[in-house]
Design a protein around this motif. Sequence first.
Motif, mmCIF file in Angstrom:
data_model
loop_
_atom_site.group_PDB
_atom_site.id
_atom_site.type_symbol
_atom_site.label_atom_id
_atom_site.label_comp_id
_atom_site.label_asym_id
_atom_site.label_seq_id
_atom_site.Cartn_x
_atom_site.Cartn_y
_atom_site.Cartn_z
ATOM 1 N N GLN A 164 27.598 22.521 39.312
ATOM 2 C CA GLN A 164 28.444 24.029 39.078
ATOM 3 C C GLN A 164 29.820 23.851 38.824
ATOM 4 O O GLN A 164 30.641 24.717 37.915
ATOM 5 N N ALA A 165 30.764 23.123 39.340
ATOM 6 C CA ALA A 165 31.938 22.923 39.491
ATOM 7 C C ALA A 165 32.235 22.296 38.091
ATOM 8 O O ALA A 165 33.094 22.740 37.263
ATOM 9 N N ALA A 166 31.475 21.260 37.624
ATOM 10 C CA ALA A 166 31.643 20.778 36.221
ATOM 11 C C ALA A 166 31.549 21.621 35.097
ATOM 12 O O ALA A 166 32.289 21.859 34.189
ATOM 13 N N LEU A 167 30.590 22.709 35.236
ATOM 14 C CA LEU A 167 30.504 23.625 34.359
ATOM 15 C C LEU A 167 31.650 24.681 34.054
ATOM 16 O O LEU A 167 31.929 25.387 33.139
ATOM 17 N N ARG A 168 32.351 24.673 35.217
ATOM 18 C CA ARG A 168 33.721 25.565 35.410
ATOM 19 C C ARG A 168 34.960 24.980 34.941
ATOM 20 O O ARG A 168 36.046 25.365 35.255
ATOM 21 N N GLY A 169 34.786 23.551 34.772
ATOM 22 C CA GLY A 169 36.221 22.870 34.548
ATOM 23 C C GLY A 169 36.915 22.516 35.732
ATOM 24 O O GLY A 169 38.069 22.269 35.668
ATOM 25 N N ILE A 170 36.337 22.348 37.155
ATOM 26 C CA ILE A 170 36.870 22.157 37.989
ATOM 27 C C ILE A 170 36.621 20.631 38.487
ATOM 28 O O ILE A 170 35.546 20.164 38.575
ATOM 29 N N ARG A 171 37.774 19.709 38.796
ATOM 30 C CA ARG A 171 37.695 18.493 39.058
ATOM 31 C C ARG A 171 37.322 18.423 40.468
ATOM 32 O O ARG A 171 37.740 19.062 41.415
ATOM 33 N N VAL A 172 36.394 17.405 40.674
ATOM 34 C CA VAL A 172 35.815 17.468 42.189
ATOM 35 C C VAL A 172 36.063 16.000 42.751
ATOM 36 O O VAL A 172 35.382 14.746 42.043
ATOM 37 N N ILE A 173 36.645 15.640 43.633
ATOM 38 C CA ILE A 173 36.598 14.401 44.469
ATOM 39 C C ILE A 173 35.745 14.709 45.562
ATOM 40 O O ILE A 173 35.792 15.091 46.570
#
Length: 317
Positions: A164-173
């Motif tokens: 879900q984060a990738a779809l919104r352009g949010i970088r996740v560590i």
Amino acid sequence: MSIAHRWLATDWGPPEHWRFAPFTVSAPRAGEVTIRVRAAGVNPADAKHVARARPGTELPVAIGYEVSGTVIAVGPDTRIVTGPVTVGDEVIAFRVRGGYATELTVPAEKVLRKPAPLSHAQAANLLLAGTTAAEMLHTVGARTGETVLLHGASGAVGVSVLQQAALRGIRVIGTARSARLETVRRFGGIAIEYGAGLTDRIVAYLASEGIARIDAALDAAGTDEAIATSSALVADPGRVVTIVAPRAASEHGFRAIAGSMPESARFRDEARAPLVALAESRRLTVPVGAELPLEQAPEAHRMLAAGSVEGKLALIP
């Protein structure tokens, strides 16, 4: 009415105390449908909620919150969340009681169409993890272009957060143990092994990539390390959320969420249809690690507790 089988907690305690028993499935009334279960999702909450006595809850308790299956009867003047419904439709149901069953009758307000790209085992595990992940991102106000730290990134909730984060352009560590780092990478996260020196490894990564800060942290692990790292790296404790450590949240000023909280329940109900649409368009999937016969529900929970399977577990009648 028909005779089916389901798992019941007839006493408080672990799954080994549950009983697989016959019961009469009621015919659906207005606003209800009857589902022949093709798969039941297995979640830690299924066992947690009957592990010890709970105020306001009486025994026996039918087990299971999430299923996928086929509609076999529809009450008068009934529509499900996603629209009209007829016998033979494939559906999923979430936040139900007694999903570890061969059949069950449920309120139509808990039923949505099954996303066609998902198997029944995948679909039965879509919404508990998916709505929890969606609420975590919502609670911390994660926005496009931000960097989020995710503890427990290889678990079911973590994998949904990553997608879900990738779809919104949010970088996740995402932190995980060494054997699960590739899972984090496969779903678009930046994988960092947890353990001694975790904060230093994250800081070193940020410096190497020219990333100014961690904007928010999501805790699906609940360890002391996860709490300490989040405290050290996120300036605003209001942008840290946990689903497993409410006491630590209270101590540190973090947010804690749970499906039993009215505000969380309302958000998760609203999040269901958008998640089904994402799965229908193949932008959200559910890794399944094992499928077991419905009769082996206690064994499924032993596997879940041991962490011996990567991906979700499903019970198949």
